[in-house]
Design a protein around this motif. Sequence first.
Motif, PDB file in Angstrom:
ATOM      1  N   ALA A 221     -19.526 -20.423-107.387  1.00 24.63           N
ATOM      2  CA  ALA A 221     -18.114 -20.519-106.877  1.00 24.63           C
ATOM      3  C   ALA A 221     -16.935 -19.930-107.448  1.00 24.63           C
ATOM      4  CB  ALA A 221     -18.177 -22.025-106.456  1.00 24.63           C
ATOM      5  N   GLU A 222     -17.233 -19.960-108.812  1.00 23.77           N
ATOM      6  CA  GLU A 222     -15.904 -19.641-109.683  1.00 23.77           C
ATOM      7  C   GLU A 222     -15.955 -18.470-110.422  1.00 23.77           C
ATOM      8  OE1 GLU A 222     -14.081 -23.414-111.206  1.00 23.77           O
ATOM      9  OE2 GLU A 222     -15.998 -24.017-110.447  1.00 23.77           O
ATOM     10  N   THR A 223     -16.995 -17.142-110.094  1.00 23.27           N
ATOM     11  CA  THR A 223     -17.233 -16.283-110.680  1.00 23.27           C
ATOM     12  C   THR A 223     -16.178 -15.149-110.189  1.00 23.27           C
ATOM     13  OG1 THR A 223     -19.028 -15.498-109.451  1.00 23.27           O
ATOM     14  CG2 THR A 223     -19.382 -16.675-111.679  1.00 23.27           C
ATOM     15  N   SER A 224     -15.644 -14.181-110.794  1.00 21.47           N
ATOM     16  CA  SER A 224     -14.781 -13.254-110.371  1.00 21.47           C
ATOM     17  C   SER A 224     -15.597 -12.155-109.332  1.00 21.47           C
ATOM     18  CB  SER A 224     -14.080 -12.580-111.450  1.00 21.47           C
ATOM     19  OG  SER A 224     -14.963 -11.974-112.307  1.00 21.47           O
ATOM     20  N   ASN A 225     -16.891 -11.975-109.712  1.00 16.82           N
ATOM     21  CA  ASN A 225     -17.758 -11.023-108.957  1.00 16.82           C
ATOM     22  C   ASN A 225     -19.037 -11.124-108.879  1.00 16.82           C
ATOM     23  OD1 ASN A 225     -19.068  -8.771-108.023  1.00 16.82           O
ATOM     24  ND2 ASN A 225     -18.143  -7.405-109.635  1.00 16.82           N
ATOM     25  N   PRO A 226     -19.288 -12.451-107.985  1.00 16.51           N
ATOM     26  CA  PRO A 226     -20.913 -13.100-107.999  1.00 16.51           C
ATOM     27  C   PRO A 226     -21.895 -11.965-107.606  1.00 16.51           C
ATOM     28  CG  PRO A 226     -19.432 -13.539-106.073  1.00 16.51           C
ATOM     29  CD  PRO A 226     -18.562 -12.990-106.942  1.00 16.51           C
ATOM     30  N   GLU A 227     -21.498 -10.795-106.649  1.00 11.78           N
ATOM     31  CA  GLU A 227     -22.473  -9.830-106.355  1.00 11.78           C
ATOM     32  C   GLU A 227     -23.260  -9.324-107.616  1.00 11.78           C
ATOM     33  OE1 GLU A 227     -19.873 -10.108-104.857  1.00 11.78           O
ATOM     34  OE2 GLU A 227     -20.268 -11.082-102.979  1.00 11.78           O
ATOM     35  N   LYS A 228     -22.363  -9.146-108.634  1.00 10.14           N
ATOM     36  CA  LYS A 228     -22.743  -8.301-109.720  1.00 10.14           C
ATOM     37  C   LYS A 228     -23.287  -9.338-110.846  1.00 10.14           C
ATOM     38  CE  LYS A 228     -21.144  -5.466-113.644  1.00 10.14           C
ATOM     39  NZ  LYS A 228     -19.975  -5.068-114.380  1.00 10.14           N
ATOM     40  N   ASN A 229     -22.568 -10.298-110.996  1.00  8.10           N
ATOM     41  CA  ASN A 229     -22.728 -11.526-112.199  1.00  8.10           C
ATOM     42  C   ASN A 229     -24.044 -12.504-111.976  1.00  8.10           C
ATOM     43  OD1 ASN A 229     -20.591 -10.303-113.313  1.00  8.10           O
ATOM     44  ND2 ASN A 229     -19.106 -12.146-112.712  1.00  8.10           N
ATOM     45  N   LYS A 390     -32.029  -7.140 -95.520  1.00  9.49           N
ATOM     46  CA  LYS A 390     -30.988  -6.528 -96.129  1.00  9.49           C
ATOM     47  C   LYS A 390     -30.499  -6.959 -97.403  1.00  9.49           C
ATOM     48  CE  LYS A 390     -28.298  -7.447 -92.422  1.00  9.49           C
ATOM     49  NZ  LYS A 390     -27.016  -7.829 -91.662  1.00  9.49           N
ATOM     50  N   SER A 391     -31.129  -7.986 -97.915  1.00 10.39           N
ATOM     51  CA  SER A 391     -30.648  -8.417 -99.165  1.00 10.39           C
ATOM     52  C   SER A 391     -31.033  -7.587-100.321  1.00 10.39           C
ATOM     53  CB  SER A 391     -31.533  -9.732 -99.432  1.00 10.39           C
ATOM     54  OG  SER A 391     -31.117 -10.236-100.794  1.00 10.39           O
ATOM     55  N   LYS A 392     -29.736  -7.367-101.032  1.00  9.87           N
ATOM     56  CA  LYS A 392     -29.976  -6.477-102.457  1.00  9.87           C
ATOM     57  C   LYS A 392     -31.023  -7.314-103.610  1.00  9.87           C
ATOM     58  CE  LYS A 392     -26.110  -3.768-100.942  1.00  9.87           C
ATOM     59  NZ  LYS A 392     -24.549  -3.258-101.218  1.00  9.87           N
ATOM     60  N   PHE A 393     -30.861  -8.363-103.318  1.00 11.86           N
ATOM     61  CA  PHE A 393     -31.583  -9.330-104.451  1.00 11.86           C
ATOM     62  C   PHE A 393     -32.938 -10.194-103.888  1.00 11.86           C
ATOM     63  CE2 PHE A 393     -30.888 -12.725-107.929  1.00 11.86           C
ATOM     64  CZ  PHE A 393     -31.272 -11.949-108.901  1.00 11.86           C
ATOM     65  N   LYS A 394     -33.537  -9.464-103.424  1.00  9.87           N
ATOM     66  CA  LYS A 394     -34.689 -10.443-102.675  1.00  9.87           C
ATOM     67  C   LYS A 394     -35.493 -11.141-103.957  1.00  9.87           C
ATOM     68  CE  LYS A 394     -35.713  -7.372 -98.657  1.00  9.87           C
ATOM     69  NZ  LYS A 394     -34.956  -6.248 -99.274  1.00  9.87           N
ATOM     70  N   ALA A 395     -35.947 -12.197-103.397  1.00  6.22           N
ATOM     71  CA  ALA A 395     -36.857 -12.690-104.116  1.00  6.22           C
ATOM     72  C   ALA A 395     -38.413 -12.290-104.087  1.00  6.22           C
ATOM     73  CB  ALA A 395     -36.813 -14.465-103.732  1.00  6.22           C
ATOM     74  N   PRO A 396     -39.078 -12.222-105.120  1.00  9.17           N
ATOM     75  CA  PRO A 396     -40.164 -11.411-105.242  1.00  9.17           C
ATOM     76  C   PRO A 396     -41.315 -12.251-104.814  1.00  9.17           C
ATOM     77  CG  PRO A 396     -39.526 -11.927-107.487  1.00  9.17           C
ATOM     78  CD  PRO A 396     -38.283 -12.310-106.611  1.00  9.17           C
ATOM     79  N   PHE A 397     -42.327 -11.856-104.176  1.00 14.86           N
ATOM     80  CA  PHE A 397     -43.496 -12.462-103.560  1.00 14.86           C
ATOM     81  C   PHE A 397     -43.115 -13.772-102.708  1.00 14.86           C
ATOM     82  CE2 PHE A 397     -44.474 -11.120-108.061  1.00 14.86           C
ATOM     83  CZ  PHE A 397     -44.990 -10.117-107.731  1.00 14.86           C
ATOM     84  N   ALA A 398     -41.944 -13.902-102.107  1.00 12.62           N
ATOM     85  CA  ALA A 398     -41.736 -15.039-101.359  1.00 12.62           C
ATOM     86  C   ALA A 398     -42.223 -14.602-100.082  1.00 12.62           C
ATOM     87  CB  ALA A 398     -40.155 -15.145-101.159  1.00 12.62           C
ATOM     88  N   PRO A 399     -42.531 -15.611 -99.005  1.00 15.43           N
ATOM     89  CA  PRO A 399     -42.544 -17.031 -99.454  1.00 15.43           C
ATOM     90  C   PRO A 399     -43.856 -17.655-100.126  1.00 15.43           C
ATOM     91  CG  PRO A 399     -43.262 -16.596 -97.217  1.00 15.43           C
ATOM     92  CD  PRO A 399     -42.944 -15.459 -97.736  1.00 15.43           C
TER      93      PRO A 399
END
Length: 446
Positions: A221-229, A390-399
Amino acid sequence: MEQKELKRDLKNRHVQLIAIGGTIGTGLFLGSGASISKAGPSILLVYLIVGTAVFFVMRSLGELLLSNSGYQSFTDFATDYIGPWAGYVTGWTYWFCWIMTAMADVIAVGVYVRYWFDIPQWIPSLIAIILLLLLNLLTVKLFGELEFWFALIKVITILALIAIGLFMLVIGFETDNGVVSLSNIWNYGGWFPNGLTGFLFAFQMVVFAFVGVELVGVAAAETSNPEKNIPSAINKIPLRILLFYVGAIFVILCITPWTELSAANSPFVQVFSLAGIPVASGIINFVVLTSAASAGNSGLFSTSRMMYNLSKNKQGPKILSTLNKNFVPGNALIVSSIVLSIGAFLSYIIPETAFSVVTTISAICFIWVWSIILISHILYMKKHPDLHQKSKFKAPFAPFINYVILAFFATVLIIMLISEETRTAVIFTPIWFILLFITYALFKNH
């Protein structure tokens, strides 16, 4: 009047080091001695298993946080996907987790300071709470800076241990316990010297060693760039587990036969002593002191943010949802500090049993939190397959992997119930959840 919001003042280096700080703490520096005495060399496998499970939990957490910019912590998506009760119970349980963990850390600060100064233990403990409160009340950026330097000390210490250990291994350094060698790992009873029982009973302390790794999610909630960080911090977790946990324990087992390590002492102290550093015990005492302060700092940060979010979502007293002029939840910080000081006092009265009970309760509650993250991710995939695609950060082998890890966590709880050392805490912990369901019903009626 415009509502103040939390400031996104944490930079990438802050988030990266908060993630490291969350994965290196009292469980590794102090708890590893007890874990090694139970499992022997198979402790390496225990760290790998728990570390792998935690990584998949973090990948689920990362995808969920980035699926909605409005999510500030896992209580938000737990509320959305499981129900308001899940957000309430998980939020307050997470607060309870960190209060219990921070209690042990603050008491530890008092113990470590007494190494140099013969003063009552409660004085440095209380000073530590006041200092951490004052620093957290200023700005989130200051919290980030503080945690950055705390984590850096831990990282340098472990890297120094690994470097010294590998050097001793290469030159065949001779210690009081024999030559430093790879064969020290399997020469004293093999990989499973205490059988399956010893291997399984080591899981509780190793689970506790990983508590706090999800702090990177609370800090989102308090990062300047959550999509990258956030993805960057999460994807580096496996490397950190291999280096800081498996690497450090591997070197320790090469230097000293595991049979020579005391369950009551930190194996890190013994290894540095063997390396021939005269002030080794003082150096390590300083490191574990900063480690305990770091964990206490993280605990105060996360508990205050959880209180803030809960009250903002009308699941706690309204007074806790106010921010001070520095855009940090001042009232929530003060309440957490007061509860922490009461807990530290109680832990001081019963020092012999307090640490074991507190760490077990903390581990059980963290298993609840991690399980809620996995369940939320399963429901997210069912309800919003489009967002998952559409997620650029998919959790692998889910569910599929989510179900596997949930079964693993259930197995760990059964092991804790079987073990005499942890059974009492397992039996009494459900009281906390019963109280939460009662208070939730009262809040719901209002």
